[in-house]
Enzyme design. Structure first.
Site, PDB file in Angstrom:
ATOM      1  N   ASN A 188       9.754   2.028  -0.087  1.00  0.00           N
ATOM      2  CA  ASN A 188       8.356   1.802  -0.420  1.00  0.00           C
ATOM      3  C   ASN A 188       7.746   3.115  -0.897  1.00  0.00           C
ATOM      4  OD1 ASN A 188       5.731   0.304  -0.346  1.00  0.00           O
ATOM      5  ND2 ASN A 188       5.232   2.017   1.026  1.00  0.00           N
ATOM      6  N   GLU A 189       7.291   3.136  -2.130  1.00  0.00           N
ATOM      7  CA  GLU A 189       6.534   4.274  -2.651  1.00  0.00           C
ATOM      8  C   GLU A 189       7.279   5.587  -2.512  1.00  0.00           C
ATOM      9  OE1 GLU A 189       2.497   4.219  -1.211  1.00  0.00           O
ATOM     10  OE2 GLU A 189       2.103   2.291  -2.167  1.00  0.00           O
ATOM     11  N   GLU A 205      -3.600   2.144   9.342  1.00  0.00           N
ATOM     12  CA  GLU A 205      -3.600   2.691   7.988  1.00  0.00           C
ATOM     13  C   GLU A 205      -3.209   4.177   8.050  1.00  0.00           C
ATOM     14  OE1 GLU A 205      -3.430   1.637   5.095  1.00  0.00           O
ATOM     15  OE2 GLU A 205      -4.118   3.296   3.874  1.00  0.00           O
ATOM     16  N   TRP A 206      -1.991   4.422   8.477  1.00  0.00           N
ATOM     17  CA  TRP A 206      -1.388   5.764   8.476  1.00  0.00           C
ATOM     18  C   TRP A 206      -2.314   6.810   9.099  1.00  0.00           C
ATOM     19  CZ3 TRP A 206       3.421   4.599   8.150  1.00  0.00           C
ATOM     20  CH2 TRP A 206       3.815   3.506   7.397  1.00  0.00           C
ATOM     21  N   GLU A 245       2.338  -4.653  -3.743  1.00  0.00           N
ATOM     22  CA  GLU A 245       1.126  -4.372  -2.969  1.00  0.00           C
ATOM     23  C   GLU A 245      -0.046  -4.254  -3.914  1.00  0.00           C
ATOM     24  OE1 GLU A 245       0.988  -0.967  -0.371  1.00  0.00           O
ATOM     25  OE2 GLU A 245       2.959  -1.432   0.465  1.00  0.00           O
ATOM     26  N   TRP A 296      -1.751  -6.848  -0.286  1.00  0.00           N
ATOM     27  CA  TRP A 296      -1.766  -5.923   0.839  1.00  0.00           C
ATOM     28  C   TRP A 296      -3.134  -6.009   1.476  1.00  0.00           C
ATOM     29  CZ3 TRP A 296       1.889  -3.284   3.390  1.00  0.00           C
ATOM     30  CH2 TRP A 296       1.423  -2.473   4.447  1.00  0.00           C
ATOM     31  N   ASN A 351       3.495  -1.060  -6.502  1.00  0.00           N
ATOM     32  CA  ASN A 351       2.267  -1.018  -5.701  1.00  0.00           C
ATOM     33  C   ASN A 351       1.176  -0.391  -6.542  1.00  0.00           C
ATOM     34  OD1 ASN A 351       3.784  -1.939  -3.600  1.00  0.00           O
ATOM     35  ND2 ASN A 351       3.489  -0.148  -2.269  1.00  0.00           N
ATOM     36  N   ARG A 376       6.518 -10.070   2.472  1.00  0.00           N
ATOM     37  CA  ARG A 376       7.150  -8.759   2.353  1.00  0.00           C
ATOM     38  C   ARG A 376       6.890  -7.982   3.637  1.00  0.00           C
ATOM     39  NH1 ARG A 376       5.095  -3.403  -0.188  1.00  0.00           N
ATOM     40  NH2 ARG A 376       6.996  -2.172   0.088  1.00  0.00           N
ATOM     41  N   GLN A 422       3.157  -0.045  10.704  1.00  0.00           N
ATOM     42  CA  GLN A 422       1.741  -0.393  10.666  1.00  0.00           C
ATOM     43  C   GLN A 422       1.391  -1.595  11.532  1.00  0.00           C
ATOM     44  OE1 GLN A 422       1.808  -0.021   6.105  1.00  0.00           O
ATOM     45  NE2 GLN A 422      -0.223   0.721   6.613  1.00  0.00           N
ATOM     46  N   HIS A 436      10.039   1.940   4.773  1.00  0.00           N
ATOM     47  CA  HIS A 436       8.600   2.061   4.561  1.00  0.00           C
ATOM     48  C   HIS A 436       8.106   3.251   5.382  1.00  0.00           C
ATOM     49  CE1 HIS A 436       4.957  -0.329   3.003  1.00  0.00           C
ATOM     50  NE2 HIS A 436       4.463   0.785   3.510  1.00  0.00           N
ATOM     51  N   TYR A 451      -3.220   0.225  -6.808  1.00  0.00           N
ATOM     52  CA  TYR A 451      -4.545   0.098  -6.187  1.00  0.00           C
ATOM     53  C   TYR A 451      -5.700   0.582  -7.061  1.00  0.00           C
ATOM     54  CZ  TYR A 451      -2.214  -0.867  -1.751  1.00  0.00           C
ATOM     55  OH  TYR A 451      -1.458  -1.427  -0.760  1.00  0.00           O
TER      56      TYR A 451
END
Ligand code: GAL
Length: 937
Positions: A638-639, A895-896, A846, A888, A780, A549, A493, A594, A782
């Protein structure tokens, strides 16, 4: 028992009996209201004619309309279980005049429409619910409006004919009729300010004419019933009027009451004529006059007084030049300021005033309802109803007011006259579009209130969970000493330099350079952190954080993913970054994976091929060897969920596979085994030298049951187990997949005819290795979703869960479509992790929100403020072992698949500037202040 005691007991009994003789339950009709235009929909179904609200809303295509609103016409039978569940004794609905008489006049009868109301009434009666039928709730047939509507005197006859039809058709079953609902509102809003249909902006003169005919129409219907139907049908006919209240009853307030409520109430419940206050102020040239015969006829033309109570105002005399000439406000000549007095005061005041002014009539309290944005846990609506009840009890017991019934508003969410679908009043949520119905907390409150016959009951946690009830409390306390504050990023990213200095491609490079991202954007340059890492570290220094991180790009260190391809320049880059961090006293927290798998490993099957476990282990070993002396905190993945489900299930992320049925379970299996192997590698070979800690970052939304019913609670638990428990239960729990998950997938697999579950199994040996393979939990988080139990016939990871998922209408959105802002969800999730996994030390790795990148990012400050405060509650009130928080993100980045369209940064990055200049946003200053003060003072 001795004599004395018996005497005292008897005395107490007398006292109790005396009090309970005034219980609301004995005398009460408990009801709930709805109205045709707001909830029927079917605006032109089966011969229905147009009403003024159809015309009014259709005139402006960009505005909401009630065309289908609650779909009550088509699906009225779906209302009935709600009424039964509430145990109401009465249901108040209105007849759409133009459904039974499409053009308003008796010659235009529509049998289908009449039948609809007959069916509804019969269904109610068969369930022991009494219908209360309103004849007119704002929806005049358009054909009548075309000939002058309420301003045309002949409407009185026409309304009489319509009433006659309804008394004939429904009168055997209907014992309560309301002629008009809130006529003052329509007279004013429809004819003077134009916010109601028919949308006319005339003068108060029109309002007075309209009201005059409404009163005459009411009286016509009332007298008709008395003369023709009363003897056989034995029902009651009343009207429902609006009433506001004033903090003190001075002469201005008295005039206000008479203008608003007395306008209709004096003729009908008083002496048959308009209030003296109105007559003298408006004058006979503008206020129509009743004939002497009419005055006689008007008086006493109602069996009960329906009242919708509204707001409380501070009222004083107006000054003449303040309002336009010929306006209602000018005629009334008062100044209103809304008061903070609660509904309790206003309702009690109104009821007593009505008692005193109109000789103690029987009152039906039609709750005006509490409008909100539609949350399912509608605590404020409960508070509103609760206060109304206090007022009712006092009115009855202290003021001797006669109250015949209370009707909550409204049964379901529907169309609000002036606000469209923005403002919701329902005790039941209705999802527009799919018409999903969900019981709100207020429905639970109301049914318990009815059960308790209106008496106060201790109002229990199970209506609204405590995390929601406490959401508006702002906790002013400090975070623990040594709490780790940081910011987070990820290699793909931010780094750019996608093919520089020997770096090999990852499958995100491939995907992006094949046009897979929004606007064909790529991470080829991104924030250019490969060259600007020193500036990145300076930003961390500016923020004052203790931790950073970041993630290591596997294919920068091992261009083809395998140990043999070690790329020294790549290693140097991370050494430089880490050294720069250490030199600035910032603790590095490194993520090994990630999402950016080396393309060369994707070519041999990626995470589906179990040889990846060893490749990942080799890669981890090299990172521990190269960087472990200076990096004390490691995250393997990650995730894990996103890697699995987005990459291999729905295929929106590389490698874009669609293997939702079985492949995803195998991928997850390999990820857990990869993590566990690396954990033990560190534990055995590196821990004694470096004393670092290894965890994994798992992402999870909070899953709140949409109702407090048992099935929905199980479903929410299932959702959490399938998403978080899938990875967390092996690593942080008992070493195996969650029992719920094993059970559900096995059952679906069996039903499918498979001999074995699609969910792979760990060997006993593996379970032992899994269990406890962590030093801390990385989370993480959100957003939140509501979960309902719902059978899903798909045989795949989603279908296996049997859920229905929705978000709350009150949660604000963000530029990331999936991200709805719901701070208390974080607290819920932290408590769940505490309870399921023995309260592990946990880093929020995050948390943050996306916007368009503005420097004045107040919405991000709000988000962080509220989420960190919920985290503080989790620590202080719930004892959750949260040890750190990584915002984050440090800066705006790729953003992907959304490319550079969604920005999460504390720092803005100028992506059109080759220098990729970074600028602190307001949120950066806010965050550095939080870090410095370590809490909220
Ligand atoms: C996470 C992800 C981050 C970041 C964030 C915002 O799922 O780990 O890389 O993109 O979401 O969408």
């Amino acid at each position: 028992m001795n004599k004395k005691a018996t005497f005292i007991t008897a005395l107490l009994l007398v006292v109790c009996v005396h009090n309970s003789s005034a219980t609301l339950g004995d005398i009460f009709a408990w009801g709930v209201s709805s109205s045709a235009y707001q909830s029927e929909g079917g605006w032109n179904a089966e011969g229905k004619g147009e009403s003024i609200w159809d015309t009014f809303t259709h005139a402006n295509a960009s505005k909401d309309n009630g065309d289908e609103s609650g779909e009550g016409y088509k699906r009225y039978t779906e209302h009935l279980p709600h009424l039964v569940e509430l145990k109401v004794t009465h249901y108040r609905f209105s007849v759409a005049w133009s459904r039974v008489l499409p053009k308003g006049t008796k010659g235009t009868r529509n049998n289908a429409g009449i039948q609809y109301y007959k069916n509804l009434v019969n269904e109610l009666k068969s369930r022991g619910i009494e219908p209360v039928v309103t004849l007119y709730d704002h929806d005049l047939p358009q054909a009548l409006q075309d000939v002058g509507g309420w301003k045309n005197n002949s409407i009185v006859d026409v309304f009489g004919e319509y009433a006659n039809l309804m008394f004939t058709e429904l009168g055997d079953s209907v014992k309560h009729w309301v002629t008009f609902n809130e006529p003052a509102k329509e007279a004013l809003a429809g004819y003077e300010d134009g916010t109601f249909a028919p949308g006319l902006k005339e003068s108060a003169n029109s309002s007075y004419e309209v009201a005059h005919n409404m009163i005459r129409a009411h009286v016509r219907a009332y007298r008709l019933y008395q003369n023709v139907y009363k003897a056989t049908q034995k029902g009651l006919v009343g009207i429902n009027l609006n009433a506001d209240w004033s903090t003190s009853m001075n002469s201005a307030a008295q005039r206000g009451m008479k203008f608003y409520t007395g306008w209709f109430a004096d003729p009908i419940f008083g002496n048959g004529d308009y209030p003296a206050e109105m007559k003298s102020s408006i004058g006979s040239d503008r206020l129509p006059a009743f004939t002497q015969a009419e005055i006689t006829d008007n008086g006493g033309s109602s069996d009960f007084f329906g009242v919708t109570y509204g707001k409380t105002y501070i009222v004083s005399d107006g000054s003449n030049d303040q309002f336009p000439e010929y306006s209602y406000a000018n005629d009334m000549d008062i100044t209103l300021t809304e008061s903070q007095d609660s509904v309790e005061t206003s309702l009690k005041g109104v009821l007593k005033w009505l008692k005193m002014t109109y000789s103690n009539p029987e009152l039906y309290v039609f709750d005006g309802g509490y409008g909100d944005c539609g949350t399912l846990y509608d605590e404020d609506r409960i508070q509103y109803m609760k206060k109304s009840m206090v007022a009712l009890r006092k009115s009855i017991r202290e003021d001797g007011v006669r109250v015949g019934g209370y009707f909550a508003a409204q049964l379901i969410d529907g169309f609000d006259w002036t606000e469209g679908y923005k403002v919701k009043y329902g005790l039941y949520h209705l999802e527009l579009g799919n018409k999903e119905r969900i019981q709100k907390a207020s429905a639970r409150y109301y049914m318990t209130l009815i059960e308790n016959k209106g008496e106060e009951f201790s109002y229990p946690a199970h209506f609204v969970p405590d995390i929601i009830r406490e959401k508006d409390i702002f906790l002013r306390e400090q975070f623990p000493r040594n709490f780790a504050w940081g910011a987070a990023t990820a290699a793909y990213q931010i780094e750019g330099a996608y093919n520089e200095d020997g770096k090999g491609p990852s499958f995100w490079d491939t995907f992006a350079n094949n046009g897979g991202l929004a606007f064909q954007q790529t991470g080829n340059v991104a924030c250019d952190s490969y060259h600007q890492y020193k500036r990145d570290v300076q930003m961390l220094v500016e923020l004052g954080v203790s931790h950073y991180r970041f993630s290591i790009s596997w294919s920068r260190v091992l261009p083809n993913g395998r140990a043999e391809s070690l790329n020294q320049l790549g290693v140097d880059y991370y050494n430089n970054l880490i050294n720069e961090l250490r030199a600035n006293n910032i603790v590095p927290m490194a993520t090994l994976y990630h999402w950016d798998l080396p393309q060369a490993l994707d070519d041999i099957g990626g995470w589906e091929n179990e040889t990846i476990i060893d490749y990942f282990n080799d890669y981890a070993r090299i990172c521990f060897e190269q960087f472990g002396d200076r990096v004390p905190l490691w995250l393997t993945f990650n995730e894990a969920y996103v890697v699995t489900w987005l990459g291999y299930g729905i295929g929106i992320f590389p490698p874009n596979e669609h293997k939702a049925e079985r492949g995803v379970y195998n991928v997850a299996h390999n990820i857990v085994r990869s993590h566990v192997k690396v954990y033990h590698l560190y534990d055995k070979q590196f821990r004694q030298h470096y004393h670092g800690r290894v965890g994994i970052t798992l992402d999870c939304d909070w899953k709140e049951p949409a109702t407090t019913g048992a099935m929905d609670r199980y479903a929410a638990e299932r959702a959490l187990q399938f998403k978080l428990g899938w990875f967390a239960n092996p690593i942080y729990g008992n070493g195996d997949y969650p029992a719920e998950m094993k059970h559900s997938v096995a059952k679906k697999s069996r039903d499918q005819g498979l001999s074995k579950s699609r969910l792979p199994e760990f060997t006993e040996e593996e379970k032992k290795m899994n269990k406890g393979a962590n030093d801390f939990f990385g989370l993480n988080h959100y957003t939140t979703q509501y979960i309902r139990d719902n059978y899903d016939n798909r045989n795949n990871y989603e279908g296996d869960q049997n859920l229905y998922t929705k978000v709350d209408d009150c949660w604000p959105g963000s530029t990331a479509g999936w991200l709805k802002v719901n701070p208390w969800g974080l607290r819920g999730l932290l408590r769940w992790i505490r309870d399921r996994y023995n309260n592990p030390p946990l880093f929020v790795t995050e948390n943050g929100v996306g916007d368009d990148g503005t420097l004045h990012d107040q919405s991000r400050i709000d988000y962080y403020t509220k989420y960190t405060n919920e985290m503080l509650k989790a620590i202080k009130w719930d004892g959750c072992n949260v040890v750190g928080y990584m915002a984050w993100s440090l800066m705006d980045n790729l953003e992907w698949t959304s490319g550079y369209t969604v920005k999460f940064g504390l720092y803005n990055v100028n992506f059109t500037d080759p220098a990729r200049t970074r600028t602190p946003k307001d949120s950066a200053r806010w965050y550095s202040n939080l870090v410095r003060t370590n809490g909220y003072n």
